[in-house]
Write a protein that holds these residues in place. Structure first.
Motif, PDB file in Angstrom:
ATOM      1  N   VAL A  51       0.847  -1.191   0.000  1.00 28.02           N
ATOM      2  CA  VAL A  51       0.000   0.000   0.000  1.00 28.02           C
ATOM      3  C   VAL A  51       0.883   1.241   0.000  1.00 28.02           C
ATOM      4  CG1 VAL A  51      -1.718   1.309   1.318  1.00 28.02           C
ATOM      5  CG2 VAL A  51      -1.871  -1.186   1.201  1.00 28.02           C
ATOM      6  N   ARG A  52       0.472   2.247  -0.776  1.00 27.61           N
ATOM      7  CA  ARG A  52       1.178   3.521  -0.783  1.00 27.61           C
ATOM      8  C   ARG A  52       0.225   4.627  -0.322  1.00 27.61           C
ATOM      9  NH1 ARG A  52       2.224   5.115  -7.091  1.00 27.61           N
ATOM     10  NH2 ARG A  52       3.145   6.961  -6.102  1.00 27.61           N
ATOM     11  N   ARG A  53       0.788   5.597   0.372  1.00 29.15           N
ATOM     12  CA  ARG A  53       0.016   6.771   0.770  1.00 29.15           C
ATOM     13  C   ARG A  53       0.440   7.928  -0.117  1.00 29.15           C
ATOM     14  NH1 ARG A  53       0.281  11.425   4.005  1.00 29.15           N
ATOM     15  NH2 ARG A  53      -1.597  11.848   5.239  1.00 29.15           N
ATOM     16  N   GLY A  54      -0.481   8.407  -0.929  1.00 28.01           N
ATOM     17  CA  GLY A  54      -0.175   9.473  -1.858  1.00 28.01           C
ATOM     18  C   GLY A  54      -0.013  10.817  -1.173  1.00 28.01           C
ATOM     19  N   ALA A  55       0.424  11.806  -1.924  1.00 29.61           N
ATOM     20  CA  ALA A  55       0.636  13.144  -1.382  1.00 29.61           C
ATOM     21  C   ALA A  55      -0.652  13.751  -0.849  1.00 29.61           C
ATOM     22  CB  ALA A  55       1.241  14.045  -2.454  1.00 29.61           C
ATOM     23  N   ASP A  56      -1.806  13.320  -1.388  1.00 31.84           N
ATOM     24  CA  ASP A  56      -3.091  13.848  -0.927  1.00 31.84           C
ATOM     25  C   ASP A  56      -3.648  13.062   0.258  1.00 31.84           C
ATOM     26  OD1 ASP A  56      -3.683  11.483  -2.158  1.00 31.84           O
ATOM     27  OD2 ASP A  56      -5.204  12.296  -3.513  1.00 31.84           O
ATOM     28  N   GLY A 358       7.735  17.404  17.134  1.00 29.66           N
ATOM     29  CA  GLY A 358       7.337  16.461  18.166  1.00 29.66           C
ATOM     30  C   GLY A 358       5.930  15.935  17.985  1.00 29.66           C
ATOM     31  N   ARG A 359       5.277  16.295  16.875  1.00 31.47           N
ATOM     32  CA  ARG A 359       3.896  15.875  16.647  1.00 31.47           C
ATOM     33  C   ARG A 359       3.846  14.493  16.019  1.00 31.47           C
ATOM     34  NH1 ARG A 359      -0.004  17.482  11.870  1.00 31.47           N
ATOM     35  NH2 ARG A 359      -1.987  16.640  12.640  1.00 31.47           N
ATOM     36  N   ALA A 360       2.989  13.639  16.562  1.00 33.04           N
ATOM     37  CA  ALA A 360       2.753  12.315  15.994  1.00 33.04           C
ATOM     38  C   ALA A 360       1.327  12.252  15.477  1.00 33.04           C
ATOM     39  CB  ALA A 360       2.980  11.229  17.042  1.00 33.04           C
ATOM     40  N   ARG A 361       1.145  11.631  14.306  1.00 30.59           N
ATOM     41  CA  ARG A 361      -0.188  11.532  13.719  1.00 30.59           C
ATOM     42  C   ARG A 361      -0.311  10.244  12.937  1.00 30.59           C
ATOM     43  NH1 ARG A 361      -0.467  14.103   8.063  1.00 30.59           N
ATOM     44  NH2 ARG A 361       1.704  14.086   7.372  1.00 30.59           N
ATOM     45  N   VAL A 362      -1.536   9.812  12.742  1.00 26.43           N
ATOM     46  CA  VAL A 362      -1.809   8.617  11.944  1.00 26.43           C
ATOM     47  C   VAL A 362      -1.781   9.000  10.470  1.00 26.43           C
ATOM     48  CG1 VAL A 362      -3.490   6.828  11.408  1.00 26.43           C
ATOM     49  CG2 VAL A 362      -3.189   7.589  13.770  1.00 26.43           C
ATOM     50  N   VAL A 363      -1.003   8.252   9.682  1.00 27.52           N
ATOM     51  CA  VAL A 363      -0.924   8.523   8.243  1.00 27.52           C
ATOM     52  C   VAL A 363      -1.389   7.343   7.405  1.00 27.52           C
ATOM     53  CG1 VAL A 363       0.916  10.235   8.508  1.00 27.52           C
ATOM     54  CG2 VAL A 363       1.516   7.825   8.128  1.00 27.52           C
ATOM     55  N   GLY A 364      -1.724   6.216   8.023  1.00 25.61           N
ATOM     56  CA  GLY A 364      -2.163   5.071   7.254  1.00 25.61           C
ATOM     57  C   GLY A 364      -2.823   4.021   8.104  1.00 25.61           C
ATOM     58  N   ALA A 365      -3.674   3.211   7.483  1.00 32.70           N
ATOM     59  CA  ALA A 365      -4.382   2.123   8.162  1.00 32.70           C
ATOM     60  C   ALA A 365      -5.063   2.622   9.430  1.00 32.70           C
ATOM     61  CB  ALA A 365      -3.425   0.967   8.482  1.00 32.70           C
TER      62      ALA A 365
END
Length: 650
Positions: A51-56, A358-365
């Protein structure tokens, strides 16, 4: 609130829902600025896609069915892909599970094989591919079978041409080193390209017993020359090594009793906690150096956090967020760190940490609640007292339902879960299989028995030559403590586990009277058979440390094997087995059942075609979960609605 007996509470978490959410993202990486990872597809035959996460921010599967991105090296596999950007276009290499060939792929095209097929034994297999475009090669671990037996195998670091010239020609694969060790990890190049570092070990050691960290020079013709051991040994486990941006060598070693991080032999953050873990899959990463000199780390005692280590001060700053566990997969790009995190109320997600902010965020799944989270269990981290006063770590999941309570005075049934490995650990994360039971009024207790990882070398070495003793005792200690304190019904205790956990379950049923029934999944049941050719090469001598040298203590192998004591079992049980399992093959189950024949013990044996070690197909998981619940319903006198009745024979 409705008053209903335990085990009969209506639940929106059915077996199909649990199966659909089984598995997790693995092997994260960057391809240019994009984050990529492998993802499970239980409904598609249990394959794994890329799986790839695109720029959008959109997620897109890169490979359609039937492509299955998964390596079989050492049977547990390893990192199966790598990628980069060439002239603005992603270039990917990956291992396809069906034929174990390495493929080259540019999105929009058709994958092209880079490696040949071999008809010898298990053929040619690959893991930890590293794209070296400037060299026109992919550096990998090559596992090559030399005969038909499971231990007729050799492993070396090798270079595969990117131009496809080795697709039909084994001789075009260039071996980087001589065959020096039975097991190796993929070589990692220093920033200047002049040195390479990798791990190696030999039978009978497992990688958590002792490994060597090797460093070699890279010659002008691309060979690894003059390898020398710079750390590790028979009683020191180096779990990972990598180069910092300044050319210094970082590695995780347990020489001080805990896997801590070292730089050129000096500890960077000496603590009684783990900065690494057991190397079950090649390419696992617990740390990743950043260009800034900082190091991203997965660390903890028991549970694991994602942090940033300053090697100069030894300070670690952890990422804030709801994730109580991080897996051994990390990737870095500039100031960005990507890992896989989960928590007791959320499934595994791809998490990005920006080290500048220092910010953590969900970027996938990203976790999505498939039902009202009020139906999720509320786990409790507990430490129990085992034999001799030793500590036993566990996670206790009491029955929980937002709209149901049990009648006054009724105690709940409980199932003890024994994890596999046994050199492993049960993480404290949301598992809908656990919720499947707790939301119906059945408690679960995951036991991280002596031998588990996450608590230092001394704790995991409690199992040395004591497998089938310490694990059984620790599980029983937790079960009985829950009953003694009034948390569980003493007459309605069960145990379940898969692989090594299946062994502990079977050994508990044949060696104790603690449990009313048990569920045994793809188990080890006969030590002598398993240790003399019935399993794969990686674990073929594992029992030398878990039980003792077979040549010296053959009686111990027989005495502890459930298959030798089928006459002792009186509790009903369910036995579940994949027919394609080469780690714990079906013959183990068949031998056990043959010795049980004629005994009046209710049981069921379910087998699944196309399944190996660990179930991956949605339909298999549904059948297995419903059968397990039916077993408990029949033995404990429960009335769960809508569950097919498991036929128990004798």
């Amino acid at each position: 609130m409705e008053t209903l007996p335990y085990g009969s509470w209506p639940s929106p978490i059915d077996a199909a829902l649990a199966a659909a959410h089984d598995g997790k993202p693995e092997f994260v990486g960057f391809v240019g600025d994009e984050v990529w990872w492998t993802a499970p597809r239980p409904a598609e035959g249990g394959r794994r896609t890329l799986v790839r996460r695109g720029a959008d921010g959109t997620e897109e599967p890169v490979l359609p069915p039937p492509w299955n991105v998964r390596s079989r090296v050492i049977e547990y596999g390893g990192r199966p892909w790598d990628g980069t950007v060439v002239d603005g276009t992603p270039l990917i290499v990956f291992v396809n599970f069906a034929d174990q060939r390495l493929y080259r792929h540019e999105p929009g095209g058709t994958p092209r094989p880079l490696t040949p097929v071999s008809a010898v034994g298990g053929g040619l297999r690959w893991a930890e591919p590293q794209l070296l475009v400037d060299r026109g090669e992919v550096w990998c671990v090559l596992e090559e079978f030399t005969g038909e037996g499971p231990t007729d195998v050799r492993r070396v670091a090798a270079a595969v041409p990117l131009d496809g010239s080795a697709a039909e020609d084994r001789d075009a694969v260039r071996e980087l080193t001589a065959e020096r060790h039975r097991f190796v990890t993929g070589p990692r190049l220093s920033p200047d390209g002049r040195r390479a570092a990798w791990l190696a070990w030999d039978h009978p050691r497992m990688p958590w017993d002792g490994t060597e960290l090797l460093v070699a020079d890279v010659s002008d013709d691309g060979r690894l020359t003059a390898p020398r051991t710079v750390a590790g040994g028979p009683e020191e486990s180096v779990a990972q090594a990598d180069w910092a941006a300044d050319g210094s060598l970082l590695y995780a070693s347990d020489r001080g009793g805990w896997w801590n991080l070292y730089r050129d032999g000096r500890p960077l953050c000496p603590r009684e906690e783990e900065f690494a873990g057991p190397l079950w899959k090649l390419g696992q990463r617990w740390f990743a150096p950043l260009d800034s000199g900082l190091v991203a780390v997965v660390h903890g005692r028991g549970a694991t956090a994602l942090g940033i280590l300053d090697p100069e001060s030894g300070e670690v700053v952890d990422a804030a967020g709801p994730w109580g566990e991080f897996d051994a997969t990390l990737a870095v790009h500039g100031a960005r760190v990507v890992g896989v995190g989960a928590g007791p109320h959320g499934s595994h997600e791809v998490v990005e940490l920006d080290t500048r902010t220092g910010r953590a965020r969900v970027v996938g799944a990203a976790h999505r609640d498939p039902v009202d989270p009020a139906h999720y269990p509320e786990p409790r981290v507990r430490t129990f007292t085992g034999p001799g006063g030793r500590e036993v770590h566990a996670h206790v999941y009491p029955p929980h339902h937002p709209g149901c309570v049990a009648p006054a005075g009724e105690l709940p049934p409980y199932v003890v879960w024994a994890h596999g490995g046994p050199t492993s650990r049960s993480p404290l994360v949301l598992d809908l299989e656990i919720a499947y039971f707790t939301s119906r009024g059945i408690g679960v207790a995951e036991v991280n028995y002596g031998g588990s990882t996450g608590y230092g070398r001394e704790y995991r070495e409690r199992l040395r030559e004591q497998w089938g003793v310490v694990d059984v005792e620790d599980c029983a200690a937790v079960a009985l403590a829950l009953a003694d304190e009034g948390t569980a019904d003493r007459g309605r205790l069960a145990i379940r586990g898969g692989s090594a956990g299946g062994w502990t379950t079977a050994a508990s049923l044949t060696g104790t009277d603690v449990y009313a029934c048990g569920t045994v999944l793809y188990p080890i049941l006969d030590l002598t058979g398993w240790g003399t050719g019935e399993t794969h090469d990686f674990e073929s001598q594992y029992l030398e440390s878990l039980v003792g040298p077979l040549a010296e203590v053959p009686g111990r192998y027989a005495e502890r094997s459930p298959a030798e004591h089928a006459d002792r079992i009186t509790a009903p049980f369910l036995l579940l087995q994949g027919l394609d399992d080469v780690i714990c093959p079906p013959v183990q189950c068949e031998r056990f059942l043959a010795r049980l024949r004629g005994r009046d013990v209710p049981h069921a044996y379910l087998t699944f075609e196309g399944e190996g070690h660990g179930f991956r197909r949605a339909e298999t998981m549904v059948r297995a979960l419903e059968a397990e619940l039916s077993l408990y319903a029949q033995v404990f006198g429960l009335d769960p609605a809508g569950i097919p009745t498991l036929e128990l024979g004798t």
